[in-house]
Motif scaffolding. Sequence first.
Motif, PDB file in Angstrom:
ATOM      1  N   ARG A   1       0.869  -1.179   0.000  1.00 54.92           N
ATOM      2  CA  ARG A   1       0.000   0.000   0.000  1.00 54.92           C
ATOM      3  C   ARG A   1       0.907   1.229   0.000  1.00 54.92           C
ATOM      4  N   LEU A   2       0.564   2.221  -0.795  1.00 55.55           N
ATOM      5  CA  LEU A   2       1.307   3.474  -0.833  1.00 55.55           C
ATOM      6  C   LEU A   2       0.641   4.454   0.121  1.00 55.55           C
ATOM      7  N   GLU A   3       1.489   5.232   0.814  1.00 56.06           N
ATOM      8  CA  GLU A   3       0.964   6.156   1.816  1.00 56.06           C
ATOM      9  C   GLU A   3       1.617   7.521   1.679  1.00 56.06           C
TER      10      GLU A   3
ATOM     11  N   THR B   1       5.657   6.822   0.642  1.00 50.96           N
ATOM     12  CA  THR B   1       6.130   5.697   1.437  1.00 50.96           C
ATOM     13  C   THR B   1       5.367   4.442   1.032  1.00 50.96           C
ATOM     14  N   VAL B   2       5.956   3.314   1.293  1.00 59.72           N
ATOM     15  CA  VAL B   2       5.354   2.029   0.962  1.00 59.72           C
ATOM     16  C   VAL B   2       5.164   1.242   2.247  1.00 59.72           C
TER      17      VAL B   2
ATOM     18  N   HIS C   1       9.991   2.948  -1.553  1.00 51.73           N
ATOM     19  CA  HIS C   1       9.330   4.201  -1.911  1.00 51.73           C
ATOM     20  C   HIS C   1       8.990   4.219  -3.393  1.00 51.73           C
ATOM     21  N   LEU C   2       8.104   5.134  -3.750  1.00 54.38           N
ATOM     22  CA  LEU C   2       7.755   5.377  -5.144  1.00 54.38           C
ATOM     23  C   LEU C   2       8.061   6.843  -5.417  1.00 54.38           C
ATOM     24  N   THR C   3       9.036   7.110  -6.295  1.00 53.09           N
ATOM     25  CA  THR C   3       9.444   8.476  -6.600  1.00 53.09           C
ATOM     26  C   THR C   3       8.369   9.180  -7.418  1.00 53.09           C
ATOM     27  N   LEU C   4       7.967  10.360  -6.918  1.00 49.95           N
ATOM     28  CA  LEU C   4       6.981  11.185  -7.620  1.00 49.95           C
ATOM     29  C   LEU C   4       7.626  12.318  -8.405  1.00 49.95           C
ATOM     30  N   ALA C   5       8.609  12.985  -7.802  1.00 44.29           N
ATOM     31  CA  ALA C   5       9.190  14.174  -8.433  1.00 44.29           C
ATOM     32  C   ALA C   5      10.590  14.426  -7.885  1.00 44.29           C
TER      33      ALA C   5
ATOM     34  N   PHE D   1      -2.678  10.720   2.349  1.00 44.62           N
ATOM     35  CA  PHE D   1      -2.892   9.823   1.211  1.00 44.62           C
ATOM     36  C   PHE D   1      -2.646   8.368   1.605  1.00 44.62           C
ATOM     37  N   THR D   2      -3.545   7.516   1.202  1.00 45.52           N
ATOM     38  CA  THR D   2      -3.383   6.072   1.345  1.00 45.52           C
ATOM     39  C   THR D   2      -4.034   5.420   0.143  1.00 45.52           C
TER      40      THR D   2
END
Length: 167
Positions: free
Chosen positions: A69-71, A83-84, A108-112, A132-133
């Motif tokens: 799940r991404l948070e 964050t993951v 993690h998932l890079t956004l910018a 955000f979740t």
Amino acid sequence: MPVLFSALLPPDDVVGEITAALGDRQDGLRWEPPERWHVTLAYYGQDDVGTRAAWLGERLAGRGGVDVRLEKAATFPGVLWLTVAGPELTPLAHAAGAGAEPRPYRAHLTLARFPREEPGLAARWTSTLAGFTSRRWRATKVALMTSEREPGGPRYRVARVFELDRA
């Protein structure tokens, strides 16, 4: 030889959730396009795809899928990311080779990206995305990815896919 890494790719509906949460992004950050969003498991650098695929296949054999799940957003110097959550992810990443890297694994998932000397550029987003979740999903595939430099930023391609047990 191409630059390689292994990753989990978020499902389309989760990509949609992130896109909706971001809304208008006209603020000076260099946003990663959704087609480049991923959760890195391990980075390998320049390597032969066949050799690395054989190695990774052995390391992932018999491993089960993981709940992800991404948070909320956070930052590294110059990077805004989500964050993951998912305690099963770190052991999977270490099996894929993350433990060989010099720094501790941080899913993690890079956004910018933004200039390191201007951390305030990302402050709005860490606040906006604090609640955000995404929905939780079961990741049942690991992708071996190639990264190639192009004028508009790196181009990622799936070189191989490894199925994880669905149990």
